[in-house]
Design a protein around this motif. Structure first.
Motif, PDB file in Angstrom:
ATOM      1  N   TYR A 173       0.864  -1.181   0.000  1.00  0.00           N
ATOM      2  CA  TYR A 173       0.000   0.000   0.000  1.00  0.00           C
ATOM      3  C   TYR A 173       0.902   1.233   0.000  1.00  0.00           C
ATOM      4  CZ  TYR A 173      -3.463  -3.430   1.456  1.00  0.00           C
ATOM      5  OH  TYR A 173      -4.286  -4.526   1.524  1.00  0.00           O
ATOM      6  N   ARG A 174       0.677   2.142  -0.938  1.00  0.00           N
ATOM      7  CA  ARG A 174       1.448   3.381  -0.997  1.00  0.00           C
ATOM      8  C   ARG A 174       0.532   4.530  -0.601  1.00  0.00           C
ATOM      9  NH1 ARG A 174       3.180   3.350  -6.214  1.00  0.00           N
ATOM     10  NH2 ARG A 174       1.421   4.615  -6.890  1.00  0.00           N
ATOM     11  N   ASP A 175       0.897   5.185   0.450  1.00  0.00           N
ATOM     12  CA  ASP A 175       0.069   6.275   0.978  1.00  0.00           C
ATOM     13  C   ASP A 175      -1.371   5.797   1.190  1.00  0.00           C
ATOM     14  OD1 ASP A 175       2.313   7.882   0.787  1.00  0.00           O
ATOM     15  OD2 ASP A 175       1.805   8.531  -1.247  1.00  0.00           O
ATOM     16  N   GLY A 176      -1.482   4.561   1.628  1.00  0.00           N
ATOM     17  CA  GLY A 176      -2.796   4.009   1.948  1.00  0.00           C
ATOM     18  C   GLY A 176      -3.526   3.395   0.780  1.00  0.00           C
ATOM     19  N   GLN A 177      -2.970   3.500  -0.426  1.00  0.00           N
ATOM     20  CA  GLN A 177      -3.629   2.950  -1.607  1.00  0.00           C
ATOM     21  C   GLN A 177      -2.906   1.686  -2.065  1.00  0.00           C
ATOM     22  OE1 GLN A 177      -6.532   4.285  -2.806  1.00  0.00           O
ATOM     23  NE2 GLN A 177      -6.303   5.566  -0.965  1.00  0.00           N
ATOM     24  N   ARG A 180       0.385  -2.704  -7.070  1.00  0.00           N
ATOM     25  CA  ARG A 180       0.758  -4.066  -7.460  1.00  0.00           C
ATOM     26  C   ARG A 180       2.178  -4.402  -7.008  1.00  0.00           C
ATOM     27  NH1 ARG A 180      -2.260  -6.917 -10.832  1.00  0.00           N
ATOM     28  NH2 ARG A 180      -0.457  -8.068 -11.587  1.00  0.00           N
ATOM     29  N   ASP A 181       3.086  -3.451  -7.095  1.00  0.00           N
ATOM     30  CA  ASP A 181       4.433  -3.691  -6.615  1.00  0.00           C
ATOM     31  C   ASP A 181       5.023  -2.350  -6.215  1.00  0.00           C
ATOM     32  OD1 ASP A 181       5.713  -2.438  -8.965  1.00  0.00           O
ATOM     33  OD2 ASP A 181       4.887  -4.184 -10.000  1.00  0.00           O
ATOM     34  N   GLY A 182       6.195  -2.406  -5.614  1.00  0.00           N
ATOM     35  CA  GLY A 182       6.806  -1.189  -5.122  1.00  0.00           C
ATOM     36  C   GLY A 182       7.345  -0.338  -6.250  1.00  0.00           C
ATOM     37  N   GLY A 183       8.439  -0.814  -6.837  1.00  0.00           N
ATOM     38  CA  GLY A 183       9.030  -0.068  -7.944  1.00  0.00           C
ATOM     39  C   GLY A 183       9.534   1.286  -7.490  1.00  0.00           C
ATOM     40  N   ASP A 184      10.211   1.939  -8.393  1.00  0.00           N
ATOM     41  CA  ASP A 184      10.733   3.274  -8.088  1.00  0.00           C
ATOM     42  C   ASP A 184       9.748   4.300  -8.626  1.00  0.00           C
ATOM     43  OD1 ASP A 184      12.081   5.556  -7.631  1.00  0.00           O
ATOM     44  OD2 ASP A 184      13.924   4.971  -8.652  1.00  0.00           O
ATOM     45  N   VAL A 185       8.955   4.823  -7.736  1.00  0.00           N
ATOM     46  CA  VAL A 185       7.923   5.769  -8.164  1.00  0.00           C
ATOM     47  C   VAL A 185       8.349   7.208  -7.904  1.00  0.00           C
ATOM     48  CG1 VAL A 185       6.051   4.139  -7.842  1.00  0.00           C
ATOM     49  CG2 VAL A 185       6.773   5.574  -5.935  1.00  0.00           C
ATOM     50  N   GLY A 186       9.571   7.372  -7.388  1.00  0.00           N
ATOM     51  CA  GLY A 186      10.057   8.720  -7.128  1.00  0.00           C
ATOM     52  C   GLY A 186       9.412   9.316  -5.896  1.00  0.00           C
ATOM     53  N   GLY A 187      10.084  10.258  -5.325  1.00  0.00           N
ATOM     54  CA  GLY A 187       9.539  10.921  -4.147  1.00  0.00           C
ATOM     55  C   GLY A 187       9.553  10.003  -2.935  1.00  0.00           C
ATOM     56  N   ARG A 188       8.962  10.487  -1.869  1.00  0.00           N
ATOM     57  CA  ARG A 188       8.925   9.701  -0.647  1.00  0.00           C
ATOM     58  C   ARG A 188       7.468   9.440  -0.291  1.00  0.00           C
ATOM     59  NH1 ARG A 188      14.090   9.797   1.259  1.00  0.00           N
ATOM     60  NH2 ARG A 188      13.566   8.980   3.306  1.00  0.00           N
ATOM     61  N   VAL A 190       4.573   6.915   2.179  1.00  0.00           N
ATOM     62  CA  VAL A 190       4.347   6.051   3.338  1.00  0.00           C
ATOM     63  C   VAL A 190       3.894   4.689   2.819  1.00  0.00           C
ATOM     64  CG1 VAL A 190       2.981   5.670   5.432  1.00  0.00           C
ATOM     65  CG2 VAL A 190       3.750   7.973   4.835  1.00  0.00           C
ATOM     66  N   TRP A 191       4.703   3.685   3.096  1.00  0.00           N
ATOM     67  CA  TRP A 191       4.428   2.344   2.593  1.00  0.00           C
ATOM     68  C   TRP A 191       3.903   1.462   3.721  1.00  0.00           C
ATOM     69  CZ3 TRP A 191       4.809   1.081  -2.499  1.00  0.00           C
ATOM     70  CH2 TRP A 191       5.539   1.958  -3.310  1.00  0.00           C
ATOM     71  N   SER A 192       2.955   0.663   3.403  1.00  0.00           N
ATOM     72  CA  SER A 192       2.530  -0.384   4.332  1.00  0.00           C
ATOM     73  C   SER A 192       2.282  -1.649   3.516  1.00  0.00           C
ATOM     74  CB  SER A 192       1.286   0.031   5.124  1.00  0.00           C
ATOM     75  OG  SER A 192       0.244   0.383   4.245  1.00  0.00           O
ATOM     76  N   ARG A 193       2.072  -2.743   4.199  1.00  0.00           N
ATOM     77  CA  ARG A 193       1.937  -4.012   3.485  1.00  0.00           C
ATOM     78  C   ARG A 193       1.032  -4.940   4.275  1.00  0.00           C
ATOM     79  NH1 ARG A 193       6.739  -7.737   5.487  1.00  0.00           N
ATOM     80  NH2 ARG A 193       7.073  -6.756   7.482  1.00  0.00           N
ATOM     81  N   THR A 223       5.929  -1.170   6.584  1.00  0.00           N
ATOM     82  CA  THR A 223       7.122  -1.834   6.086  1.00  0.00           C
ATOM     83  C   THR A 223       8.287  -1.491   7.000  1.00  0.00           C
ATOM     84  OG1 THR A 223       7.519   0.021   4.649  1.00  0.00           O
ATOM     85  CG2 THR A 223       6.410  -1.867   3.699  1.00  0.00           C
ATOM     86  N   PRO A 224       9.267  -2.414   7.094  1.00  0.00           N
ATOM     87  CA  PRO A 224      10.429  -2.115   7.923  1.00  0.00           C
ATOM     88  C   PRO A 224      11.161  -0.886   7.403  1.00  0.00           C
ATOM     89  CG  PRO A 224      10.347  -4.431   7.343  1.00  0.00           C
ATOM     90  CD  PRO A 224       9.308  -3.738   6.516  1.00  0.00           C
ATOM     91  N   GLY A 225      11.781  -0.171   8.291  1.00  0.00           N
ATOM     92  CA  GLY A 225      12.547   1.010   7.895  1.00  0.00           C
ATOM     93  C   GLY A 225      11.706   2.264   8.024  1.00  0.00           C
ATOM     94  N   PRO A 226      12.234   3.388   7.564  1.00  0.00           N
ATOM     95  CA  PRO A 226      11.512   4.660   7.699  1.00  0.00           C
ATOM     96  C   PRO A 226      10.165   4.622   6.996  1.00  0.00           C
ATOM     97  CG  PRO A 226      13.776   4.998   6.979  1.00  0.00           C
ATOM     98  CD  PRO A 226      13.525   3.534   6.899  1.00  0.00           C
ATOM     99  N   ALA A 227       9.197   5.304   7.558  1.00  0.00           N
ATOM    100  CA  ALA A 227       7.850   5.299   6.986  1.00  0.00           C
ATOM    101  C   ALA A 227       7.795   6.031   5.650  1.00  0.00           C
ATOM    102  CB  ALA A 227       6.869   5.939   7.958  1.00  0.00           C
ATOM    103  N   ASP A 228       8.675   7.002   5.458  1.00  0.00           N
ATOM    104  CA  ASP A 228       8.574   7.821   4.243  1.00  0.00           C
ATOM    105  C   ASP A 228       9.700   7.524   3.272  1.00  0.00           C
ATOM    106  OD1 ASP A 228      10.587   8.771   5.753  1.00  0.00           O
ATOM    107  OD2 ASP A 228      10.120  10.902   5.428  1.00  0.00           O
TER     108      ASP A 228
END
Lengths: 252, 104
Positions: A173-177, A180-188, A190-193, A223-228
């Protein structure tokens, strides 16, 4: 070579007894009903927990789930009583059978009585025919197919704690949404899983022992590590169930 | 009739006989702790007298430390263990594990 009593199995010629070694003896047996997982803090999604009281820190518990899975969570002290705690996939209120073993050397026996006794060189008890010594039926590991044991007998399992505990990422979940996968979407972001967290246990169906997966922490977490962080790490780890001992407890 | 050792229960049923597999315990080994070595081994009497096995009786693992589980191997009468990471300065890198070592 040690001194004292030694015998070998007729079937394969392998060592059966050697009084220079040690044995385990059943010192107690009973049944407990499964309870809510929250009683002992067992995971977030485990269906139920079974708490087996033990009187010493050296005790080892073999447990049996008849038609359901049991996995060992750990040892917990609750209100001054020590428990071996199990996670189960059975409904609350289901009966779990258990057998508590301890070193035979720790068991008090009469100096004189009927039967056969064998002692180790240091004078501690190795075998006493009046005591239910631990009898092996087999060993099962995480990747094993179900094992059919001789019928007409009762079996239980001794397992490591948190066996097979694993976490793999079911969904991100990226910013709550959901994505399909993480990938490099640029910027910072908040990831959850959604974590696919399980324990591995043993289930008995009559004299058949099989490996089961029991829900433990199937939850959405950060996700482990920093939230952003820019990209979420891929996470998967597991310590498979290794050498669960299948014990023959018939007649105990 | 087979020859050898046999014991009976009070009700006359066989408790054990020459076919019974007894899990003999060779020893217990406590591993782990911050700063402990990555690898180790110990010779134990009896380990080569049967098929060796081990069970991690108490791991004391925190949930997030499972990928630091020690590997255990047997050769002759020697049991060896190895933790995955060379850096063992932190407690989570060297979880406390009590091994029950036996033969069958």
């Amino acid at each position: 070579m040690g001194t004292g009593f030694q015998s070998f199995r007729e079937s394969d010629g392998k060592l059966q007894f050697d009084s220079s070694l040690m044995t385990l003896t059943c010192i107690g047996t009973g049944k407990v009903n499964t309870q809510a997982r929250t009683v002992a803090g067992v995971g977030n999604t485990t269906p139920s927990a079974a708490l087996v009281p033990v009187s010493s820190a050296t005790a080892i518990v073999a447990a049996r789930g008849d038609g359901f899975g049991i996995s060992r969570f750990g040892v917990r002290s609750i209100n001054g009583t020590l428990y071996w705690v199990f996670a189960t996939d059975a409904p609350i209120g289901t009966s779990v059978s258990y057998w508590v073993f301890d070193m035979t050397a720790n068991v008090a026996v009469p100096e004189h009585g009927f039967g056969t006794q064998a002692f180790r060189e240091d004078g501690s008890l190795y075998f006493y025919s009046e005591l239910p010594i631990m009898i092996g039926a087999g060993i099962i590991n995480e990747a094993d197919a179900p094992i059919g044991l001789p019928g007409g007998r009762t079996y239980a399992a001794i397992m490591q704690d948190l066996a097979g505990h694993n976490q793999s990422t079911d969904a991100l979940y990226r910013d709550g949404q959901p994505v399909r996968d993480g990938g490099d979407v640029g910027g910072r972001h908040v990831w959850s899983r959604k974590i696919d967290g399980k324990l591995t246990g043993v289930r008995f169906d009559g004299s058949r022992a099989s490996i089961v997966s029991i829900s433990f922490d199937d939850v959405i977490g950060q996700t482990p590590g920093p939230a952003d962080q820019p990209d979420p790490p891929t996470v998967y780890w597991s310590a498979p169930l290794t050498n669960a001992l299948l014990i023959d407890v018939t007649g105990i | 009739m087979p020859s050898g050792f046999q014991t009976l229960r009070d009700d006359g049923s066989v408790h054990l006989d020459t076919t019974t597999i007894v899990f003999n315990i060779v020893g217990f080994i406590d591993l782990g702790g911050a700063g402990s070595a990555q690898n180790g081994s110990r010779a134990l009497y009896g380990l080569d007298l049967g098929d060796p096995f081990y069970v991690a009786i108490n791991t004391g693992f925190a949930v997030t430390n499972q990928n630091y589980y020690p590997r255990v191997t047997f050769a002759g009468d020697v049991v060896s263990w190895s933790f995955p990471t060379s850096d063992g300065s932190q407690a989570f890198q060297r979880p406390n594990v009590r091994l029950l070592i036996g033969i069958r």
